[in-house]
Design a protein around this motif. Structure first.
Motif, PDB file in Angstrom:
ATOM      1  N   ASN A 189      50.773 147.001   8.719  1.00  0.00           N
ATOM      2  CA  ASN A 189      49.851 148.024   8.957  1.00  0.00           C
ATOM      3  C   ASN A 189      49.365 148.335  10.414  1.00  0.00           C
ATOM      4  O   ASN A 189      48.608 147.797  11.005  1.00  0.00           O
ATOM      5  CB  ASN A 189      48.554 147.651   8.200  1.00  0.00           C
ATOM      6  CG  ASN A 189      47.676 148.683   7.883  1.00  0.00           C
ATOM      7  OD1 ASN A 189      47.890 150.024   8.117  1.00  0.00           O
ATOM      8  ND2 ASN A 189      46.252 148.375   7.882  1.00  0.00           N
ATOM      9  N   LYS A 190      50.020 149.331  10.785  1.00  0.00           N
ATOM     10  CA  LYS A 190      49.741 149.653  12.278  1.00  0.00           C
ATOM     11  C   LYS A 190      48.309 150.708  12.417  1.00  0.00           C
ATOM     12  O   LYS A 190      47.725 150.521  13.490  1.00  0.00           O
ATOM     13  CB  LYS A 190      51.003 150.654  12.819  1.00  0.00           C
ATOM     14  CG  LYS A 190      52.466 150.153  12.704  1.00  0.00           C
ATOM     15  CD  LYS A 190      52.552 148.932  13.400  1.00  0.00           C
ATOM     16  CE  LYS A 190      54.013 148.528  13.313  1.00  0.00           C
ATOM     17  NZ  LYS A 190      54.269 147.278  14.204  1.00  0.00           N
ATOM     18  N   LYS A 191      47.826 151.182  11.399  1.00  0.00           N
ATOM     19  CA  LYS A 191      46.611 151.810  11.420  1.00  0.00           C
ATOM     20  C   LYS A 191      45.499 150.805  11.479  1.00  0.00           C
ATOM     21  O   LYS A 191      44.513 150.955  12.042  1.00  0.00           O
ATOM     22  CB  LYS A 191      46.548 152.725  10.197  1.00  0.00           C
ATOM     23  CG  LYS A 191      47.349 153.918  10.129  1.00  0.00           C
ATOM     24  CD  LYS A 191      46.843 154.633   8.969  1.00  0.00           C
ATOM     25  CE  LYS A 191      45.596 155.496   9.110  1.00  0.00           C
ATOM     26  NZ  LYS A 191      45.425 156.537  10.033  1.00  0.00           N
ATOM     27  N   LYS A 243      48.222 159.835  14.786  1.00  0.00           N
ATOM     28  CA  LYS A 243      48.575 159.460  13.226  1.00  0.00           C
ATOM     29  C   LYS A 243      48.089 158.165  12.980  1.00  0.00           C
ATOM     30  O   LYS A 243      47.673 157.969  11.734  1.00  0.00           O
ATOM     31  CB  LYS A 243      50.037 159.603  13.123  1.00  0.00           C
ATOM     32  CG  LYS A 243      50.956 161.040  13.187  1.00  0.00           C
ATOM     33  CD  LYS A 243      52.120 160.842  12.963  1.00  0.00           C
ATOM     34  CE  LYS A 243      52.884 162.200  13.068  1.00  0.00           C
ATOM     35  NZ  LYS A 243      54.285 162.196  12.825  1.00  0.00           N
ATOM     36  N   LEU A 244      47.961 157.296  13.481  1.00  0.00           N
ATOM     37  CA  LEU A 244      47.315 155.899  13.687  1.00  0.00           C
ATOM     38  C   LEU A 244      45.994 155.883  13.689  1.00  0.00           C
ATOM     39  O   LEU A 244      45.375 154.857  12.684  1.00  0.00           O
ATOM     40  CB  LEU A 244      47.740 154.794  14.613  1.00  0.00           C
ATOM     41  CG  LEU A 244      49.176 154.612  14.708  1.00  0.00           C
ATOM     42  CD1 LEU A 244      49.679 153.489  15.816  1.00  0.00           C
ATOM     43  CD2 LEU A 244      50.070 154.353  13.467  1.00  0.00           C
ATOM     44  N   LYS A 299      43.851 158.579  12.791  1.00  0.00           N
ATOM     45  CA  LYS A 299      43.343 159.549  12.036  1.00  0.00           C
ATOM     46  C   LYS A 299      42.766 158.864  10.703  1.00  0.00           C
ATOM     47  O   LYS A 299      43.248 158.229  10.056  1.00  0.00           O
ATOM     48  CB  LYS A 299      44.250 160.626  11.542  1.00  0.00           C
ATOM     49  CG  LYS A 299      43.514 161.924  10.865  1.00  0.00           C
ATOM     50  CD  LYS A 299      44.717 162.954  10.474  1.00  0.00           C
ATOM     51  CE  LYS A 299      44.020 164.161   9.934  1.00  0.00           C
ATOM     52  NZ  LYS A 299      43.388 165.228  10.943  1.00  0.00           N
ATOM     53  N   LEU A 301      40.345 156.659  10.409  1.00  0.00           N
ATOM     54  CA  LEU A 301      39.678 155.470  10.570  1.00  0.00           C
ATOM     55  C   LEU A 301      38.196 155.589  10.572  1.00  0.00           C
ATOM     56  O   LEU A 301      37.604 156.654  11.352  1.00  0.00           O
ATOM     57  CB  LEU A 301      40.095 154.694  11.670  1.00  0.00           C
ATOM     58  CG  LEU A 301      41.408 154.228  11.682  1.00  0.00           C
ATOM     59  CD1 LEU A 301      42.054 153.872  13.098  1.00  0.00           C
ATOM     60  CD2 LEU A 301      41.861 153.562  10.719  1.00  0.00           C
TER      61      LEU A 301
END
Length: 368
Positions: A286-288, A247-248, A250, A252
């Motif tokens: 913002n964990k991504k 989920k993090l 996806k 990028l």
């Protein structure tokens, strides 16, 4: 350019209908190329598909379609979704609900079948140069389901390279999104979005220039090899891609990360420890952005927690409006909150770690 209006029955349209996947889709006695290189993939869902059949079944007018003269036959310029829906239904590939019951074409009474087969479609046929047809194609596709940028590029840069690229990056569930790559790519291959992403990463944004220069290439192996190299690198550097991590990860820009950092000395085990710590860090909003931060050291990608208004007002009052750097008094709106101990040295976003600095001193400190 010459344009004429023709009436074509559904019986004539579906005659010789064949969907041969990569080899193309044909109808109208084999003379109509239903899916030329510039056409999007079939994207209608059951609701839209059934609505086409319902329109025809009730004898209501269906939107005009557009064909273009090509070699000894025709190619479909606009109306693929309606055309394929009609052909698939008459071919017995799906059923529609009528009076609360599912009916395939072959289960309809003969008179109802004939009514559908005799239905006349309005077809505008264009005969002109390739440039004329492409300009017309752009105009008629302004309405309806808007074309994606890559779908329009495919209309211009046709050739063997594009046909082979679609084999890897288009259609439903193509190789490009197999082997768990779908977990990291947020795009619809059916609408050419995966192909666009691959080209954007590989060319550094010069998609049209690359497609124009390579349209006559026999295959798209170069692009496919690059795509595989990107995700092989991601798997090596960030091997933990379970559902929570995916989920993090996806969506990028992995290709850009690969282009800039593929030669960096990166230790997967050490990176994993840092990822765990950053996920647990309440300061990171913002964990991504964690993956970009680990590769670039740019804290802005983390969107670190900022001081809220109440804390800033409290610290301003505590300082009596005096900037601790220049010892001058400022109004509240002339000051900014600053971490006394920065985040990367363990500082938290708390009142006891906050100073209100004048704008000039805060900006000067941030620039150091």
């Amino acid at each position: 350019m010459k344009i004429e209006l023709r009436a074509v029955t559904i019986a004539e349209l579906v005659d010789g209908f064949a969907d041969n996947g990569e080899q193309g889709v044909t109808g109208y006695g084999g003379d109509l190329n239903i899916r030329p290189a510039y056409q999007r993939e079939f994207v209608y869902g059951p609701k839209e598909r059934d609505a086409v059949i319902e329109t025809v079944r009730k004898g209501f007018p269906l939107n005009t379609m557009y064909w273009a003269v090509a070699d000894d036959g025709f190619e479909l310029m606009d109306g693929q979704q309606r055309t394929v829906s009609l052909c698939q239904y008459v071919n017995g590939e799906f059923s529609v609900e009528i009076d609360g019951n599912p009916f395939s074409f072959h289960n309809l009474p003969k008179e109802r079948q004939q009514r559908i087969l005799d239905y006349e479609l309005s077809i505008y046929v264009c005969d002109g140069s390739d440039e004329d047809k492409l300009e017309w194609f752009k105009v008629i596709n302004i309405a309806g389901l808007e074309l994606k940028p890559q779908e329009l590029r495919n209309a211009i840069y046709t050739g063997p390279w594009l046909s082979d690229a679609k084999r890897w990056f288009s259609r439903r569930n193509p190789p490009a999104v197999q082997e768990d790559r779908h977990k990291l790519v947020s795009a619809d291959p059916n609408r050419q979005e995966v192909l666009e992403i691959a080209l954007d990463w590989f060319t550094g944004g010069k998609i049209e220039e690359y497609m124009d220069g390579h349209r006559s290439d026999a295959d798209a192996q170069e692009l496919w090899d690059y795509w595989q190299a990107v995700f092989d690198w991601v798997k090596r550097v960030f091997p933990n891609q379970d559902s929570a991590r995916a989920k993090l990860m996806k969506g990028l820009p992995w290709g850009r990360f690969y282009n800039s950092h593929k030669d960096d000395k990166l230790n997967a085990a050490e990176l994993e420890k840092r990822i765990v710590a950053l996920i647990d860090d309440d300061e990171v909003e913002n964990k991504k952005g964690i993956y970009a931060y680990l590769l670039t050291d740019n804290e802005k990608t983390l969107n670190l927690r900022a001081f809220d208004e109440k804390t800033k007002q409290s610290v301003y009052a505590r300082q009596k409006g005096i900037c601790p750097v220049c010892n001058k008094h400022f109004e509240f709106h002339e000051m900014e909150a600053d971490h006394r101990i920065p985040w990367h040295k363990g500082g938290k976003t708390t009142a006891d770690n906050c100073d209100m600095l004048c704008v000039a001193d805060n900006r000067a400190k941030g620039g150091k």
